[in-house]
Design a protein around this motif. Structure first.
Motif, mmCIF file in Angstrom:
data_model
loop_
_atom_site.group_PDB
_atom_site.id
_atom_site.type_symbol
_atom_site.label_atom_id
_atom_site.label_comp_id
_atom_site.label_asym_id
_atom_site.label_seq_id
_atom_site.Cartn_x
_atom_site.Cartn_y
_atom_site.Cartn_z
ATOM 1 N N ARG A 481 7.584 71.931 48.189
ATOM 2 C CA ARG A 481 8.948 72.611 47.788
ATOM 3 C C ARG A 481 8.716 73.613 47.193
ATOM 4 N N HIS A 482 8.391 74.665 46.727
ATOM 5 C CA HIS A 482 8.170 76.299 45.749
ATOM 6 C C HIS A 482 9.464 76.363 45.248
ATOM 7 N N VAL A 483 9.320 76.263 43.626
ATOM 8 C CA VAL A 483 10.293 77.305 42.793
ATOM 9 C C VAL A 483 9.435 78.261 42.608
ATOM 10 N N TRP A 484 9.585 79.184 42.101
ATOM 11 C CA TRP A 484 8.819 80.464 41.342
ATOM 12 C C TRP A 484 9.971 80.361 40.011
ATOM 13 N N PHE A 485 9.142 80.939 39.165
ATOM 14 C CA PHE A 485 10.021 81.156 38.057
ATOM 15 C C PHE A 485 9.659 82.381 37.163
ATOM 16 N N ARG A 486 10.198 83.453 37.228
ATOM 17 C CA ARG A 486 9.972 85.085 37.031
ATOM 18 C C ARG A 486 9.649 85.342 35.583
ATOM 19 N N THR A 487 9.417 86.257 34.693
ATOM 20 C CA THR A 487 9.678 86.284 33.558
ATOM 21 C C THR A 487 10.350 87.221 33.659
ATOM 22 N N PRO A 488 11.278 86.832 32.356
ATOM 23 C CA PRO A 488 13.062 87.505 32.055
ATOM 24 C C PRO A 488 12.946 89.078 32.117
ATOM 25 N N SER A 489 14.017 90.016 33.235
ATOM 26 C CA SER A 489 14.060 90.297 33.371
ATOM 27 C C SER A 489 15.165 91.274 32.251
ATOM 28 N N LYS A 490 15.539 92.580 31.913
ATOM 29 C CA LYS A 490 17.005 92.716 31.454
ATOM 30 C C LYS A 490 18.052 92.010 30.944
ATOM 31 N N ARG A 491 18.661 91.986 32.857
ATOM 32 C CA ARG A 491 19.538 90.896 32.828
ATOM 33 C C ARG A 491 19.612 89.847 32.294
ATOM 34 N N ASP A 492 18.038 89.476 32.388
ATOM 35 C CA ASP A 492 17.751 87.602 32.374
ATOM 36 C C ASP A 492 17.811 87.403 30.700
ATOM 37 N N ARG A 493 17.438 88.580 29.846
ATOM 38 C CA ARG A 493 17.755 88.226 28.797
ATOM 39 C C ARG A 493 19.002 88.491 27.835
ATOM 40 N N LEU A 494 19.618 89.350 29.034
ATOM 41 C CA LEU A 494 20.988 89.420 28.187
ATOM 42 C C LEU A 494 21.907 88.003 28.370
ATOM 43 N N ASP A 495 21.408 87.158 29.173
ATOM 44 C CA ASP A 495 21.691 86.564 29.462
ATOM 45 C C ASP A 495 21.704 85.047 28.368
ATOM 46 N N ILE A 496 20.522 85.135 28.227
ATOM 47 C CA ILE A 496 19.169 84.584 27.287
ATOM 48 C C ILE A 496 20.169 84.541 25.794
ATOM 49 N N PHE A 497 20.237 85.906 25.397
ATOM 50 C CA PHE A 497 20.981 86.373 24.207
ATOM 51 C C PHE A 497 22.061 86.182 23.531
ATOM 52 N N ASP A 498 23.242 85.822 25.604
ATOM 53 C CA ASP A 498 24.726 85.376 24.684
ATOM 54 C C ASP A 498 24.353 83.938 24.715
ATOM 55 N N LEU A 499 23.435 82.585 25.696
ATOM 56 C CA LEU A 499 23.481 81.479 25.340
ATOM 57 C C LEU A 499 23.357 81.468 23.783
#
Length: 811
Positions: A481-499
């Protein structure tokens, strides 16, 4: 007959209700044990005439044993609740305590059961020898206990002999192998629930929505357990996390262990590499033993996390190794021109375009590429006796082979149980007089040994492409079972900054939607760890100035420091400061006008790293390809600074060398790899379309071909041809520049781009000067402030009449 329905996995609400019911059941069992304790005390104290102190102690132990027996019975017949996805510290703590109690009393129950088996065996022998009157069960147990305690004190000389032999063996083994083996084993760390708080929950893993959802599915299968297998399914044995460094693979593994309330064993892939051949096998066996031990203690489940599994799981030499996979063909222009830690397009590191391909390359560059050094002793010994030592030689794949065996044999029945069953059944068969069964149901042989039911789940994390891993490791049944981790997009970075912004003190201005969006835009290429570092560094800057909360200016300074290092306090002479500002303003103006799919994110004349200044832009949308017009716009962007210097100073500085090198590479990439030839221009409404001559124009300047020749002449003068293409000396593009026809097309592209950039700067000279003045005043411009300055300049695209002499700049 139809099969009986299989009960599926409990939902989160059902698991919470079951946990509450377990809490009530435990409390009721404790109450029953306490209520019956006076009867036990009176029986011991009055009827058995035990002293008061011993009666109290025996009562306490009896109540605890009775309570433990109830727990063992309950957990044998009632489903154990899973707390995955339930964020309730009280229930989680109770679950940890309950699992520890069950493990403790299960261990003592095994000892008691083993002792009773011995007592009954001796009693049975006595009954056969003396009859029922000559044997007493209580007396047999008392005699067995006295016999056992007497054997604890054997003959002193025999004990001394055996001890000296054992100590001699251990001492010699320890001198030779001890330190090396200890260093390997010390990297295997086991963490039990309640002993170590990772401080990581699933909600803390941001920017990987798809990966978390995939992991939830797998964990749900783990929770379903036997019910899923009875329905015909097969549980996944392992997970493989694939992605660039810093995308959250290790964090998600810790979140799984925390949310699953399961013990976890961690080891880096490099921990399997040992000096002596065969010691890596010992490491793998020790890891498996530790995982099984923790699984038996904690309800039959344990997670093994192997970080950087590529260190042990690379393709074996018999499969051709990983040769041919190490140097993939270029997928984007960033694979050919990628300079400095920030992936600049120029060797001077002053031109950065943030795109999806750029971000992927940024994260890939953060992967450690240095192989662990081979110890000196191993190098010398391998030269004398090849294959004696491990590493990449003969023993390099032993760890992988053993790991595959361990993953396949994790459900094998216990060795001792299999051995005893086989020997006893063989002995009964050899007696001839003992039948195998009575009737069709009653068997007179021990049943076949079955697996203990422990579930060991393997999670591996790697930064390398999956094709470089051994297929035997990544196949279904192992880490299938392979799980791919993408590099953070703009939406992802917004979510990370919220944290992370929620954890540190900051101005209210940073909580507005505009500022959050701006932060996510100007941090393309940031990993979650970098965002956390930026927030912490911004708070440090504010505290240094005596402020308790940081502002936008603080976080901008922190971002610039993280990306380009601390600003160097170089004092430019005023003339050079203005020249650098005009240089960068030329880049910004050309990008703002022609690169419609991108926006400027920062403009600076502060020296950081190799660059005296730099202009940075980002693509507004995630793209996987680009059109010819967009590539042409980037050519104009690269030559915008050269055009600005020509317009304002009438000559160029050496600072355009990096721009020319990058532009030459892009032009060669366009004509050599992408089939993007230059378009023939129109002169007074006449020209060429699709390569067909529509009408030849006779004017002062001559034919269209003459115009293309002039473009070529300018481009050839601009083109970088040092070292067979400069930075492209060892690139595929060197062949493009060595081909006469292709080089002519590339030169025409360069000429067109430079003429266009020159016309833009010349037509908007005052506006470009205003941008440079604002940059001189602020030194650095970011985000919305920079965009507002560029928009207020009202830059306009001029009409270029190539029949006029003034349209052709001097080079």
């Amino acid at each position: 007959m139809s099969a009986a329905p299989v009960v599926g996995r409990l939902s989160t609400q059902e698991s919470r209700e079951l946990s509450n019911q377990w809490r009530a059941l435990r409390r009721a069992a404790t109450a029953v044990a306490l209520l019956t304790s006076p009867a036990l005390f009176l029986w011991l104290y009055k009827m058995q005439e035990v002293t008061f102190a011993w009666a109290v102690l025996a009562t306490i132990l009896g109540v605890a044993a009775f309570r433990g027996l109830l727990d063992l019975i309950f957990h044998r017949f009632i489903e154990w609740p899973s707390l995955f996805g339930i964020d309730n510290p009280a229930l989680r703590e109770e679950d940890v305590v309950a699992r520890r109690r069950v493990w403790f009393w299960r261990w003592w129950a095994k000892i008691v059961w083993f002792f009773l088996l011995i007592v009954f065996a001796i009693y049975f022998v006595r009954v056969l020898k003396y009859g029922m009157d000559g044997a007493s069960l209580v007396g047999t147990a008392r005699d067995s206990w006295h016999w056992f305690t007497s054997k604890l004190h054997p003959n002193a000389s025999t004990l001394a002999t055996l001890s000296s032999f054992f100590i001699f063996f251990v001492f010699n083994f320890g001198i030779l192998m001890g330190p090396l083996l200890f260093m390997g084993i010390s990297q295997i760390r086991g963490f039990e629930p309640g002993d170590a708080d990772w401080g990581v929950k699933l909600k803390d893993v941001r920017g990987q929505v798809e990966a978390k959802e995939e992991v939830r599915r797998v964990v749900n299968l783990w929770q379903s357990g036997e019910a899923f297998e009875k329905a015909g399914g097969r549980r996944e044995r392992g997970l493989l996390f694939l992605g660039a460094p810093g995308t959250g693979k290790t964090m998600l593994a810790k979140a799984i262990a925390t949310g699953f309330n399961s013990p976890i064993v961690t080891i880096p892939g490099s921990g399997f590499a040992q000096t002596f051949m065969g010691m890596d096998v010992v490491i793998v066996r020790y890891m498996a033993r530790k995982a099984k031990k923790l699984a038996r203690k904690w309800g039959g489940q344990c997670i093994v996390f192997i970080d950087e599994i590529d260190a042990v799981g690379m393709r074996r030499q018999s499969l051709g190794g990983a040769q041919g996979l190490m140097t993939p063909r270029p997928q984007s222009f960033h694979d050919l021109c990628f300079h400095g830690p920030n992936g600049a397009l120029t060797a001077s590191e002053d031109l950065i375009l943030e795109s999806r391909a750029w971000r992927e390359r940024i994260f890939a560059e953060r992967s450690p590429h240095v192989a662990p050094p081979t110890p000196f002793l191993a190098r010398v010994a391998n030269a004398v006796v090849p294959g004696m030592f491990g590493g990449q030689g003969g023993g390099g794949q032993l760890a992988l082979n053993q790991l595959l065996i361990v993953m396949d044999g994790i459900d094998n029945p216990p060795f001792m149980k299999r051995t005893i069953t086989n020997r006893l059944n063989t002995f009964l068969d050899a007696l001839y007089i003992v039948p195998r069964r009575i009737g069709s149901r009653v068997s007179l042989r021990l049943p076949h040994a079955k697996p203990v039911g422990n579930q060991i789940y393997f999670i591996g994390a790697t930064n390398v492409p999956m094709e470089m891993l051994d297929p035997a490791l990544t196949r279904p049944g192992r880490m299938g079972r392979h799980v791919w981790f993408r590099t953070p997009s703009k939406r992802d970075r917004l979510d990370i900054f919220d944290l992370y912004l929620a954890r540190v003190s900051h101005d209210e201005d940073l909580d507005t939607e505009r500022r959050r969006d701006e932060l996510s835009r100007v941090t393309n290429g940031y990993s979650p760890a970098m965002i956390e570092q930026v927030c912490s560094m911004a708070l440090t800057i504010a505290h240094h100035d005596g402020r308790m909360a940081f502002s936008w200016e603080d976080i901008v300074e922190a971002m610039t420091t993280v990306e380009s290092g601390t600003a160097i306090g170089t004092e430019y002479v005023p003339e050079e400061t203005r020249a650098v500002a005009l240089h960068e303003a030329g880049h910004a103006a050309a990008a703002h006008v022609y690169m419609k799919g991108a926006e400027s994110t920062r403009l600076s004349i502060r020296r950081r790293g190799q660059a005296l200044g730099h202009h940075q832009a980002r693509e507004k949308e995630e793209r996987f390809s680009s059109w010819r017009s967009e590539e042409m716009a980037q050519l104009i962007w690269a030559l915008g600074a050269m055009a600005a210097e020509r317009v304002f100073y009438g000559e160029n500085s050496t600072g355009v060398g990096g721009d020319v090198q990058s532009a030459t590479a892009r032009a060669a990439w366009m004509v050599g790899a992408c089939g993007m030839a230059p378009e023939h221009p129109e002169l007074n409404g006449h020209g060429r379309t699709n390569g067909a001559i529509t009408k030849r124009v006779k004017s002062v300047e001559g034919k269209v071909d003459d115009v293309m020749e002039r473009f070529e002449q300018i481009g050839l003068q601009i083109m970088n041809r040092t070292g067979n293409g400069g930075a492209l000396g060892s690139d595929p593009l060197a062949g493009v520049l060595g081909d006469r026809d292709k080089r002519a097309l590339a030169a025409q592209l360069l000429g067109q781009a430079y003429v266009t950039a020159y016309a833009l700067i010349s037509h908007n000279k005052k506006a470009v000067e205003q941008i440079a003045d604002a940059l001189i005043e602020k030194k650095e411009l970011f985000g919305d402030e920079l965009v507002e300055i560029l928009e207020s300049a009202k830059l306009k695209i001029p009409k270029i009449d190539l029949t006029q002499a003034k349209a052709w700049p001097a080079v």
